[in-house]
Design a protein around this motif. Structure first.
Motif, short mmCIF file in Angstrom:
data_model
loop_
_atom_site.label_atom_id
_atom_site.label_comp_id
_atom_site.label_asym_id
_atom_site.label_seq_id
_atom_site.Cartn_x
_atom_site.Cartn_y
_atom_site.Cartn_z
N LEU A 242 40.81 31.34 50.02
CA LEU A 242 41.33 32.47 49.25
C LEU A 242 40.72 33.75 49.78
CD1 LEU A 242 43.08 32.98 46.48
CD2 LEU A 242 40.88 33.92 45.80
N ALA A 243 41.57 34.66 50.21
CA ALA A 243 41.13 35.99 50.65
C ALA A 243 41.46 37.01 49.57
CB ALA A 243 41.81 36.37 51.97
N ALA A 244 40.59 37.99 49.43
CA ALA A 244 40.81 39.08 48.48
C ALA A 244 40.31 40.36 49.11
CB ALA A 244 40.11 38.80 47.15
N ASP A 245 40.56 41.48 48.44
CA ASP A 245 40.15 42.76 49.00
C ASP A 245 38.64 42.89 49.06
OD1 ASP A 245 42.75 44.16 49.48
OD2 ASP A 245 42.99 43.71 47.35
N ASP A 246 37.93 42.17 48.22
CA ASP A 246 36.47 42.14 48.34
C ASP A 246 35.95 40.78 47.87
OD1 ASP A 246 35.79 42.25 45.41
OD2 ASP A 246 36.71 44.23 45.56
N GLU A 247 34.71 40.50 48.18
CA GLU A 247 34.09 39.21 47.89
C GLU A 247 34.07 38.91 46.40
OE1 GLU A 247 32.04 35.72 47.56
OE2 GLU A 247 32.90 36.54 49.40
N ALA A 248 33.81 39.92 45.57
CA ALA A 248 33.72 39.69 44.13
C ALA A 248 35.05 39.21 43.55
CB ALA A 248 33.27 40.98 43.43
#
Length: 352
Positions: A242-248
Motif C-alpha cells: 500500500l502506497a500513500a502520500d506519506d508514511e503515516a
C-alpha cells in the motif's frame, strides 16, 4: 499468458482484489470500488486483475468470482481478468468449466482460471459448501478434480470414460474457441510441485505465507516439466502493498487490515475496521506480536519506499510477475495506492 513489464517495473504488475467491506460500508460499495479499481488498473497498464474466492467472511464480498468477473468484463476492454483463485474442491469441475467457458465467450482471450485446493474459509463453512465433513478428502482429490476440469474445458475425455458424452457449454462442442489458461495457486509446496510437474504457471500467496515463498518457488522450478502451455517456469507471487502520500497515511490504512486479520484468526471475523478504530484498539502483548509480524510482510509507505521494497522482493525471489493486494478499510486509499505505484513505475497513463 506471460505478462509484459511496462515502464520501469522489473516484472509485470497485476492486482488481486478481495472486495473488502469496511465498517460503515456495504457489499455494494465494495463491489463498486472493485469495478473502479479494475478500470484504473486497465488504464495504467497492469497486466491482470484477479478476484479471490472467500466465504462467510463479513469483511470481503468476493464469494462468487465468476459473477464478479462477468461484471468486470462488461466494464473493461483489455486487461486480463481471472480468479485468484477458485477453490476447486468447493465445486463440481463441470460447473467451473461452464462458468469460465461462459466468461471466455464473453471476454475472449482475457480470462485466467486460477485454482486452489484450500476451502477459502473455516471448516464449518467448507462443510456447508461441500455438503460433507470429510474435507481432507477434497484436498487429496485435487489432482483428480483438476484433470477432470481440464478434460471438460478441452472436450477430450477418452472413449469409455463415464463423462465422455458430457459437454461443458459454452465449450469445444459448440465450435472452435479459446479456453482460459489454468494457473495453480498455493501457499505451500503441494501445488508448487503439481504445477511444475504439469508445466503450468504457478501463483504463490506470499502475502500471507511469506516464510514458505522461497522453498515453494524452488520446488516449483525443480519440478517443472515443459508442456504445451509453457516451455519454462512462470511464477507469480502475491504481495501485500500500500502506497500513500506519506508514511503515516499508509500506516493508518494497513493497520486496519492487520486488525481485521487478527480478528479473523481469533474467531472474531467482522467488517474491516476504520482507521480510527484500529488506532484506538488496545492490543495485548500477543496481539501486538501478531500485528507486527503481519505488517512486516506488508510493503507500505511512500511510493518510492514501496517501489524499492517490491524491487527487492522481485530480486530476492526471482518472481516473473507481482500481483499486488491491498486489504484495507478505505476504497479510495486502495485506488490511490495503485495510482501512486503506477506513477512510481512510470506506467502509461492510458495503456493501449
Amino acid at each position: 499468458m506471460r505478462g509484459e513489464a511496462r515502464g520501469s517495473a522489473p516484472v509485470p504488475l497485476s492486482v488481486l482484489d478481495l472486495a473488502n467491506v469496511g465498517a460503515g460500508c456495504t457489499s455494494r460499495d465494495a463491489l463498486a470500488a472493485t469495478a473502479e479499481t479494475a478500470q484504473l488498473a486497465e488504464r495504467r497498464g497492469f497486466t491482470r486483475y484477479w478476484i479471490a474466492e472467500h466465504h462467510s467472511m463479513p469483511g470481503v464480498a468476493s464469494s462468487s468470482p465468476a459473477v464478479v468477473l462477468a461484471h468486470l468484463a462488461a466494464r473493461t476492454d483489455r486487461i486480463r481478468l481471472g480468479s485468484g483463485g477458485v477453490m476447486l474442491p468447493n465445486h463440481a469441475p463441470l460447473v467451473i468449466a461452464e462458468q469460465f467457458g461462459t466468461l471466455e465467450a464473453l471476454a475472449p482471450g482475457r480470462i485466467d482460471l486460477g485454482l486452489g485446493r484450500a476451502p477459502g474459509t473455516d471448516g464449518a463453512t467448507a462443510a456447508a459448501l461441500r455438503r460433507t465433513s470429510r474435507l481432507q478428502e477434497g484436498a487429496e482429490e485435487f489432482p483428480q478434480q483438476l484433470a477432470e476440469l481440464t478434460h471438460f474445458l478441452d472436450g477430450d475425455f477418452p472413449d469409455g470414460h463415464r463423462y465422455a458424452r458430457i459437454h461443458a457449454v459454452p465449450g469445444p462442442v459448440q465450435g472452435a474457441s479459446g479456453r482460459p489458461p489454468l494457473w495453480l495457486l498455493g501457499s505451500s509446496g503441494f501445488s508448487a510441485q503439481l504445477a511444475g510437474s504439469l508445466g503450468l504457471p504457478f501463483a504463490f500467496a506470499h502475502h500471507f505465507s511469506a516464510r514458505n515463498t522461497l522453498p515453494a518457488l524452488e520446488l516449483y522450478r525443480e519440478s517443472f516439466r515443459p508442456s504445451a502451455v509453457l516451455d519454462e517456469p512462470y511464477a507469480l507471487i502475491g504481495a501485500a502493498a500500500l502506497a500513500a502520500d506519506d508514511e503515516a497515511q499508509a500506516r493508518r490504512q494497513v493497520l486496519t487490515g492487520a486488525l481485521a486479520m487478527l480478528r479473523l484468526r481469533t474467531g472474531r471475523a467482522g467488517l474491516v475496521p476504520t482507521p480510527e478504530e484500529a488506532e484506538a484498539y488496545s492490543f495485548s502483548g500477543a496481539e501486538r506480536d501478531f500485528v507486527d509480524s503481519w505488517l512486516a510482510n506488508v510493503t507500505h509507505g511512500t511510493p518510492d519506499a514501496v517501489r524499492d521494497g517490491l524491487d527487492a522482493l522481485v530480486k530476492r525471489t526471482g518472481a516473473d510477475e507481482l500481483m499486488l493486494t491491498a486489504n484495507v478499510h478505505t476504497p479510495s486509499a486502495r485506488v490511490r495506492s495503485y495510482e501512486l505505484l503506477a506513477d512510481a513505475y512510470d506506467l502509461p497513463s492510458e495503456a493501449r
